[in-house]
Design an enzyme around this catalytic site. Structure first.
Site, mmCIF file in Angstrom:
data_model
loop_
_atom_site.group_PDB
_atom_site.id
_atom_site.type_symbol
_atom_site.label_atom_id
_atom_site.label_comp_id
_atom_site.label_asym_id
_atom_site.label_seq_id
_atom_site.Cartn_x
_atom_site.Cartn_y
_atom_site.Cartn_z
ATOM 1 N N HIS A 195 -7.264 -4.842 10.072
ATOM 2 C CA HIS A 195 -6.978 -4.603 8.804
ATOM 3 C C HIS A 195 -5.597 -5.252 8.527
ATOM 4 O O HIS A 195 -4.742 -5.225 9.258
ATOM 5 C CB HIS A 195 -7.176 -3.054 8.483
ATOM 6 C CG HIS A 195 -5.890 -2.206 8.673
ATOM 7 N ND1 HIS A 195 -5.993 -0.892 9.036
ATOM 8 C CD2 HIS A 195 -4.582 -2.367 9.006
ATOM 9 C CE1 HIS A 195 -4.876 -0.423 9.281
ATOM 10 N NE2 HIS A 195 -3.736 -1.331 9.373
ATOM 11 N N ASP A 253 0.876 -1.118 0.093
ATOM 12 C CA ASP A 253 0.039 -0.154 0.053
ATOM 13 C C ASP A 253 0.741 1.221 -0.075
ATOM 14 O O ASP A 253 2.043 1.138 0.137
ATOM 15 C CB ASP A 253 -0.877 0.057 1.073
ATOM 16 C CG ASP A 253 -0.232 -0.588 2.493
ATOM 17 O OD1 ASP A 253 0.714 -0.369 2.594
ATOM 18 O OD2 ASP A 253 -1.057 -0.680 3.319
HETATM 19 C C1 F6R Z 1 1.495 -1.633 5.990
HETATM 20 C C2 F6R Z 1 0.311 -1.903 6.149
HETATM 21 C C3 F6R Z 1 -0.693 -2.139 7.543
HETATM 22 C C4 F6R Z 1 0.269 -2.088 8.896
HETATM 23 C C5 F6R Z 1 -0.757 -2.446 10.079
HETATM 24 C C6 F6R Z 1 0.205 -2.449 11.299
HETATM 25 O O1 F6R Z 1 1.999 -1.764 4.746
HETATM 26 O O2 F6R Z 1 -0.461 -2.336 5.155
HETATM 27 O O3 F6R Z 1 -1.839 -3.080 7.619
HETATM 28 O O4 F6R Z 1 0.701 -3.699 8.688
HETATM 29 O O5 F6R Z 1 -1.426 -1.279 10.030
HETATM 30 O O6 F6R Z 1 0.920 -1.433 11.349
HETATM 31 P P1 F6R Z 1 2.064 -1.481 12.606
HETATM 32 O O7 F6R Z 1 2.892 -2.470 12.132
HETATM 33 O O8 F6R Z 1 2.787 -0.154 12.350
HETATM 34 O O9 F6R Z 1 1.459 -1.883 13.990
#
Ligand code: F6R
Length: 240
Positions: A138, A67
């Site tokens: 998500h 993304d």
């Molecule tokens: C990032 C993505 C998001 C993150 C998720 C968790 O490319 O697609 O789904 O993986 O928001 O974020 P963190 O790892 O920062 O807790």
């Protein structure tokens, strides 16, 4: 869906890098699906260490990121383009032309999204997809919804995601939209590894592992994937 529980994020990074290393060694021209955010940072560090040791090479690897924010300059400090270069690409021998990240500033996001999926298909599909998980369940930026999404699309971010990610932005400047691979694009990957650490992820992990498969918790769809592995720490596993 396999669930492996670890004591520390460092152990998760080694386990995740082990899975990637095996794939890279077996198929030096493999296709990697990559994620941003805090969760994969230690894994990228470990992969860089292995690259520096001569254990793995990125020379023939192609990557597709999940993304990118919309309406944020590509070289902004918070763009996922910048994140990936700072956390992995600048430190390994990947060729820039083999790096693919959705263009959040595409004039025609729909056409760009279609061509992004077509490029993944033309490359032979993703061999291994790395994922984090949002506190709302998500994956990519597929937010809780009434239906599972299909291919890459432009999404309006939820308040929960804006709250989690706005810590990286000054003032109220966090983008409200993003381009993300869809659930179907993610599910087409041959293997999927999801990393989750910390208590803030415990509800989402509980819903993913013990709940029904529902688009209200997008990560729950991983139960329908033939080769999905969750690498989580004890805090994230606390409600299981
Ligand atoms: C990032 C993505 C998001 C993150 C998720 C968790 O490319 O697609 O789904 O993986 O928001 O974020 P963190 O790892 O920062 O807790």
């Amino acid at each position: 869906m396999e669930v492996r529980i670890f004591d520390t994020a460092d152990e998760i990074a080694v386990a995740c890098a082990d899975i990637f290393t095996e794939i890279i060694k077996n198929k030096p021209d493999c296709i990697l699906g990559l994620a941003t955010g805090a969760s994969p940072v230690k894994t990228y560090k470990e992969l860089i260490r292995r690259y520096n040791n001569g254990e793995i090479s990125f020379e023939n690897i192609r990557t597709f990121n999940l993304d990118e924010y919309c309406d944020l300059p590509r070289d902004d400090k918070n763009s996922y383009y910048t994140f990936m270069h700072e956390n992995l690409f600048n430190s390994v021998n990947i060729k820039e032309e083999n790096v693919h990240i959705p263009d959040g500033n595409a004039a025609d996001p729909e056409a760009h999204a279609k061509s992004y999926d077509a490029m993944i298909d033309a490359a032979g599909g993703i061999d291994i997809q790395l994922l984090g998980i949002g506190t709302n369940g998500h994956i990519g930026f597929n937010e809780p919804s009434d239906t599972f999404s299909d291919g890459t699309f432009k999404v309006k971010l939820t308040d929960s995601t804006i709250k989690s990610n706005s810590i990286y932005f000054d003032d109220d400047s966090m983008p409200r939209y993003a381009l993300t691979m869809g659930i179907n694009s993610i599910m087409k990957a041959k293997k999927i590894v999801l990393i989750a650490t910390g208590e803030a992820k415990a509800d989402a992990i509980k819903a993913t592992v013990d709940g029904e498969v529902t688009p209200m918790c997008p990560a729950s769809v991983l139960k329908n994937h033939p080769d999905a592995i969750l690498l989580i720490d004890k805090a994230a596993a606390k409600l299981l």
